[in-house]
Design a protein around this motif. Structure first.
Motif, PDB file in Angstrom:
ATOM      1  N   PRO A 195       0.818  -1.224   0.000  1.00 21.74           N
ATOM      2  CA  PRO A 195       0.000   0.000   0.000  1.00 21.74           C
ATOM      3  C   PRO A 195       0.845   1.264   0.000  1.00 21.74           C
ATOM      4  CG  PRO A 195       0.005  -1.009   2.184  1.00 21.74           C
ATOM      5  CD  PRO A 195       0.729  -1.959   1.264  1.00 21.74           C
ATOM      6  N   VAL A 196       0.380   2.260  -0.716  1.00 19.33           N
ATOM      7  CA  VAL A 196       1.005   3.573  -0.638  1.00 19.33           C
ATOM      8  C   VAL A 196       0.773   4.117   0.776  1.00 19.33           C
ATOM      9  CG1 VAL A 196      -0.985   5.012  -1.336  1.00 19.33           C
ATOM     10  CG2 VAL A 196       1.295   5.657  -2.055  1.00 19.33           C
ATOM     11  N   GLY A 197       1.638   4.989   1.258  1.00 15.25           N
ATOM     12  CA  GLY A 197       1.374   5.591   2.572  1.00 15.25           C
ATOM     13  C   GLY A 197       2.595   5.645   3.454  1.00 15.25           C
ATOM     14  N   GLY A 198       3.289   6.772   3.405  1.00 14.25           N
ATOM     15  CA  GLY A 198       4.450   6.972   4.266  1.00 14.25           C
ATOM     16  C   GLY A 198       4.053   7.507   5.630  1.00 14.25           C
ATOM     17  N   VAL A 199       2.798   7.920   5.774  1.00 17.80           N
ATOM     18  CA  VAL A 199       2.311   8.320   7.099  1.00 17.80           C
ATOM     19  C   VAL A 199       1.076   7.476   7.400  1.00 17.80           C
ATOM     20  CG1 VAL A 199       3.205  10.688   7.060  1.00 17.80           C
ATOM     21  CG2 VAL A 199       0.927  10.209   6.150  1.00 17.80           C
ATOM     22  N   GLU A 200       0.785   7.336   8.700  1.00 15.20           N
ATOM     23  CA  GLU A 200      -0.214   6.364   9.104  1.00 15.20           C
ATOM     24  C   GLU A 200      -1.605   6.697   8.552  1.00 15.20           C
ATOM     25  OE1 GLU A 200      -0.149   5.653  13.296  1.00 15.20           O
ATOM     26  OE2 GLU A 200      -0.422   3.501  12.956  1.00 15.20           O
ATOM     27  N   SER A 201      -1.928   7.998   8.446  1.00 14.57           N
ATOM     28  CA  SER A 201      -3.274   8.365   7.991  1.00 14.57           C
ATOM     29  C   SER A 201      -3.512   7.877   6.558  1.00 14.57           C
ATOM     30  CB  SER A 201      -3.468   9.882   8.082  1.00 14.57           C
ATOM     31  OG  SER A 201      -2.460  10.525   7.346  1.00 14.57           O
ATOM     32  N   VAL A 202      -2.481   7.907   5.723  1.00 13.11           N
ATOM     33  CA  VAL A 202      -2.628   7.447   4.334  1.00 13.11           C
ATOM     34  C   VAL A 202      -2.538   5.920   4.279  1.00 13.11           C
ATOM     35  CG1 VAL A 202      -1.685   7.612   1.994  1.00 13.11           C
ATOM     36  CG2 VAL A 202      -1.633   9.612   3.490  1.00 13.11           C
ATOM     37  N   TYR A 203      -1.581   5.356   5.010  1.00 12.88           N
ATOM     38  CA  TYR A 203      -1.379   3.901   5.023  1.00 12.88           C
ATOM     39  C   TYR A 203      -2.653   3.166   5.453  1.00 12.88           C
ATOM     40  CZ  TYR A 203      -0.010  -0.392   7.534  1.00 12.88           C
ATOM     41  OH  TYR A 203       0.045  -1.659   8.038  1.00 12.88           O
ATOM     42  N   THR A 204      -3.307   3.662   6.530  1.00 13.32           N
ATOM     43  CA  THR A 204      -4.484   2.948   7.027  1.00 13.32           C
ATOM     44  C   THR A 204      -5.683   3.085   6.082  1.00 13.32           C
ATOM     45  OG1 THR A 204      -4.946   4.843   8.432  1.00 13.32           O
ATOM     46  CG2 THR A 204      -3.930   2.956   9.494  1.00 13.32           C
ATOM     47  N   LEU A 205      -5.655   4.100   5.227  1.00 17.60           N
ATOM     48  CA  LEU A 205      -6.709   4.220   4.211  1.00 17.60           C
ATOM     49  C   LEU A 205      -6.590   3.106   3.173  1.00 17.60           C
ATOM     50  CD1 LEU A 205      -6.923   7.943   3.038  1.00 17.60           C
ATOM     51  CD2 LEU A 205      -8.717   6.585   4.144  1.00 17.60           C
ATOM     52  N   ASN A 206      -5.358   2.630   2.970  1.00 18.89           N
ATOM     53  CA  ASN A 206      -5.081   1.769   1.817  1.00 18.89           C
ATOM     54  C   ASN A 206      -4.760   0.319   2.131  1.00 18.89           C
ATOM     55  OD1 ASN A 206      -5.157   3.760  -0.347  1.00 18.89           O
ATOM     56  ND2 ASN A 206      -3.416   4.659   0.710  1.00 18.89           N
ATOM     57  N   ASN A 207      -4.247   0.026   3.350  1.00 20.37           N
ATOM     58  CA  ASN A 207      -3.620  -1.284   3.539  1.00 20.37           C
ATOM     59  C   ASN A 207      -4.598  -2.443   3.355  1.00 20.37           C
ATOM     60  OD1 ASN A 207      -4.818  -0.566   5.959  1.00 20.37           O
ATOM     61  ND2 ASN A 207      -3.204  -1.404   7.248  1.00 20.37           N
ATOM     62  N   ARG A 208      -5.784  -2.345   3.939  1.00 21.71           N
ATOM     63  CA  ARG A 208      -6.710  -3.478   3.822  1.00 21.71           C
ATOM     64  C   ARG A 208      -7.168  -3.667   2.368  1.00 21.71           C
ATOM     65  NH1 ARG A 208     -11.793  -5.594   7.349  1.00 21.71           N
ATOM     66  NH2 ARG A 208     -12.593  -6.919   5.692  1.00 21.71           N
ATOM     67  N   GLU A 215      -6.673  -6.947  -0.027  1.00 18.52           N
ATOM     68  CA  GLU A 215      -7.776  -7.655  -0.700  1.00 18.52           C
ATOM     69  C   GLU A 215      -7.552  -7.719  -2.216  1.00 18.52           C
ATOM     70  OE1 GLU A 215     -11.143  -6.614   2.698  1.00 18.52           O
ATOM     71  OE2 GLU A 215     -11.070  -5.419   0.856  1.00 18.52           O
ATOM     72  N   LEU A 216      -7.033  -6.624  -2.781  1.00 18.55           N
ATOM     73  CA  LEU A 216      -6.751  -6.623  -4.224  1.00 18.55           C
ATOM     74  C   LEU A 216      -5.663  -7.649  -4.551  1.00 18.55           C
ATOM     75  CD1 LEU A 216      -6.792  -2.760  -4.879  1.00 18.55           C
ATOM     76  CD2 LEU A 216      -8.392  -4.429  -5.831  1.00 18.55           C
ATOM     77  N   ALA A 217      -4.677  -7.767  -3.662  1.00 18.02           N
ATOM     78  CA  ALA A 217      -3.603  -8.759  -3.879  1.00 18.02           C
ATOM     79  C   ALA A 217      -4.179 -10.172  -3.816  1.00 18.02           C
ATOM     80  CB  ALA A 217      -2.500  -8.568  -2.841  1.00 18.02           C
ATOM     81  N   MET A 218      -5.003 -10.419  -2.781  1.00 24.49           N
ATOM     82  CA  MET A 218      -5.594 -11.757  -2.633  1.00 24.49           C
ATOM     83  C   MET A 218      -6.416 -12.126  -3.864  1.00 24.49           C
ATOM     84  SD  MET A 218      -6.803 -11.398   1.291  1.00 24.49           S
ATOM     85  CE  MET A 218      -8.117 -12.583   1.183  1.00 24.49           C
ATOM     86  N   ALA A 219      -7.221 -11.162  -4.337  1.00 21.35           N
ATOM     87  CA  ALA A 219      -8.114 -11.449  -5.464  1.00 21.35           C
ATOM     88  C   ALA A 219      -7.337 -11.839  -6.717  1.00 21.35           C
ATOM     89  CB  ALA A 219      -8.996 -10.231  -5.753  1.00 21.35           C
ATOM     90  N   ARG A 220      -6.089 -11.386  -6.797  1.00 21.85           N
ATOM     91  CA  ARG A 220      -5.292 -11.679  -7.999  1.00 21.85           C
ATOM     92  C   ARG A 220      -4.224 -12.746  -7.758  1.00 21.85           C
ATOM     93  NH1 ARG A 220      -7.523  -7.010  -8.021  1.00 21.85           N
ATOM     94  NH2 ARG A 220      -8.065  -5.964  -9.984  1.00 21.85           N
ATOM     95  N   ASP A 252       3.278  -5.656   3.709  1.00 20.02           N
ATOM     96  CA  ASP A 252       2.958  -4.528   4.587  1.00 20.02           C
ATOM     97  C   ASP A 252       4.107  -3.525   4.519  1.00 20.02           C
ATOM     98  OD1 ASP A 252       1.842  -2.952   6.652  1.00 20.02           O
ATOM     99  OD2 ASP A 252       0.881  -4.748   7.462  1.00 20.02           O
ATOM    100  N   ARG A 253       3.978  -2.431   5.224  1.00 20.10           N
ATOM    101  CA  ARG A 253       5.120  -1.539   5.470  1.00 20.10           C
ATOM    102  C   ARG A 253       5.101  -1.266   6.967  1.00 20.10           C
ATOM    103  NH1 ARG A 253       4.335   2.579   0.848  1.00 20.10           N
ATOM    104  NH2 ARG A 253       6.149   3.481   1.788  1.00 20.10           N
ATOM    105  N   LEU A 254       5.644  -2.266   7.700  1.00 22.35           N
ATOM    106  CA  LEU A 254       5.513  -2.298   9.159  1.00 22.35           C
ATOM    107  C   LEU A 254       6.104  -1.082   9.848  1.00 22.35           C
ATOM    108  CD1 LEU A 254       6.396  -5.988  10.123  1.00 22.35           C
ATOM    109  CD2 LEU A 254       4.155  -4.883  10.171  1.00 22.35           C
ATOM    110  N   GLN A 255       7.022  -0.405   9.184  1.00 23.17           N
ATOM    111  CA  GLN A 255       7.638   0.763   9.821  1.00 23.17           C
ATOM    112  C   GLN A 255       6.624   1.880  10.036  1.00 23.17           C
ATOM    113  OE1 GLN A 255       8.110  -0.405   6.801  1.00 23.17           O
ATOM    114  NE2 GLN A 255       8.666   1.125   5.283  1.00 23.17           N
ATOM    115  N   VAL A 256       5.500   1.831   9.295  1.00 30.30           N
ATOM    116  CA  VAL A 256       4.500   2.897   9.470  1.00 30.30           C
ATOM    117  C   VAL A 256       3.676   2.666  10.745  1.00 30.30           C
ATOM    118  CG1 VAL A 256       2.604   4.154   8.402  1.00 30.30           C
ATOM    119  CG2 VAL A 256       4.495   3.325   6.990  1.00 30.30           C
ATOM    120  N   PRO A 257       2.964   1.505  10.906  1.00 30.99           N
ATOM    121  CA  PRO A 257       2.221   1.329  12.158  1.00 30.99           C
ATOM    122  C   PRO A 257       3.139   1.207  13.382  1.00 30.99           C
ATOM    123  CG  PRO A 257       2.108  -0.671  10.819  1.00 30.99           C
ATOM    124  CD  PRO A 257       2.716   0.390   9.958  1.00 30.99           C
ATOM    125  N   LEU A 258       4.315   0.573  13.225  1.00 27.74           N
ATOM    126  CA  LEU A 258       5.176   0.363  14.403  1.00 27.74           C
ATOM    127  C   LEU A 258       5.888   1.636  14.833  1.00 27.74           C
ATOM    128  CD1 LEU A 258       7.021  -3.040  13.703  1.00 27.74           C
ATOM    129  CD2 LEU A 258       5.211  -2.595  15.360  1.00 27.74           C
TER     130      LEU A 258
END
Ligand code: SF4
Length: 287
Positions: free
Chosen positions: A246-259, A263-268, A274-280
């Motif tokens: 997911p795009v998102g270098g800050v948590e507000s953007v990352y959490t908009l996109n990660n799920r 799901e898009l990855a799973m479907a394909r 993940d980019r664990l450095q953002v939530p952690l």
């Protein structure tokens, strides 16, 4: 002795891709051939967030990366290529780099940790300097290296030779010791397709190490672009794994996109990174 312009050198957990969760030393080199001002922006628009950051804070020039603002759009490691901040990145000799690595490793020597050489674009000009660094006595216990690259830079013959010898010396197979984590830039980055999607170059990385592609995406259109790029890489012979991240270098953007991206990855049937450095760690400098 070789020198490398080092934007950041720190110890953290690898938050992305194959080594997610592995304790790692990050060596971030200075310089990049892109700006990626489109990340986090509506399609076709470029962010001015990075260029609007002033060189000084309250009229005092920044003296440390850690004081620089984080950005929600554009390249989240902008200080590793923006010339305004080049003086924050010292030119360091191999000895100095190795001494600093030994200081930050928990046991003051390599154990299970892995080395991430990142950027900026770490294959842009520094390929000639890495052998000197990796041949230092204190680096001989190092077992695994990842190069995080945008996939636009050819490996020089000398560097390919050197990496192949390094693997032999470590008695490692190609897939155990050297990894190329390649993040080709899709149109959502703001970079041009013809500059960013370079299948013939990636094919060469596969000769040397375990190579995977990691596409930064947010929308279905981005994923459609990724699929088009994947077709070009596969046609050129690339057969490694593929991640969506997911795009998102800050948590507000990352959490908009990660799920949604998961799901898009799973479907394909693609892998999700993940980019664990953002939530952690909130993606602060030095994490
Ligand atoms: S390629 Fe990477 S370091 Fe370079 S501008 Fe794009 S996101 Fe930033």
């Amino acid at each position: 002795m070789s020198k490398i312009k080092i934007a950041e050198l720190f110890y953290s957990i690898q938050g992305e891709g194959r080594y997610m969760g592995v304790p790692s030393v990050f060596l971030r080199t200075f310089g990049c051939n892109f700006k990626c001002a489109g990340f986090g922006m509506p399609r076709g628009e470029l962010s001015t967030e990075v260029e609007n950051i002033s060189f000084a804070h309250s009229n005092t020039p920044y003296t440390d990366y850690k004081d620089l603002p984080l950005v929600a759009t554009g390249c989240d490691s902008y200080a590793s290529w923006d010339p305004r901040f080049k003086d924050l990145s010292p030119m360091m000799e191999s000895n100095g780099i190795v001494n600093r690595i030994m200081e930050i490793l928990p046991h003051k020597r390599w154990e299970e940790e892995h080395l991430v050489i990142t950027g900026g674009e770490p294959l842009l000009g520094w390929q000639r300097a890495y052998p000197d660094l990796l041949e230092h006595d204190s680096m001989h216990r190092l077992k695994e290296i990842t190069f995080e690259t945008n996939g636009t830079q050819k490996l020089t013959l000398e560097f390919k030779d050197y990496l192949n010898k390094w693997k032999l010396r470590n008695n490692k197979s190609w897939c155990e010791s050297i990894t190329f984590s390649v993040s080709p830039k899709l149109p959502c980055s703001g970079e041009k397709w013809e500059d960013a999607i370079c299948p013939s170059i990636i094919y060469e990385y596969e000769d040397v190490g375990y190579t995977y592609l990691k596409f930064v995406v947010a929308t279905e259109q981005d994923v459609a672009d990724a699929e088009c790029a994947i077709g070009a890489y596969r046609k050129a012979g690339f057969d490694g794994p593929i991640y969506l991240m997911p795009v998102g270098g800050v948590e507000s953007v990352y959490t908009l996109n990660n799920r949604r991206v998961a799901e898009l990855a799973m479907a394909r049937g693609l892998r999700y990174s993940d980019r664990l450095q953002v939530p952690l760690f909130k993606n602060e400098w030095g994490t």
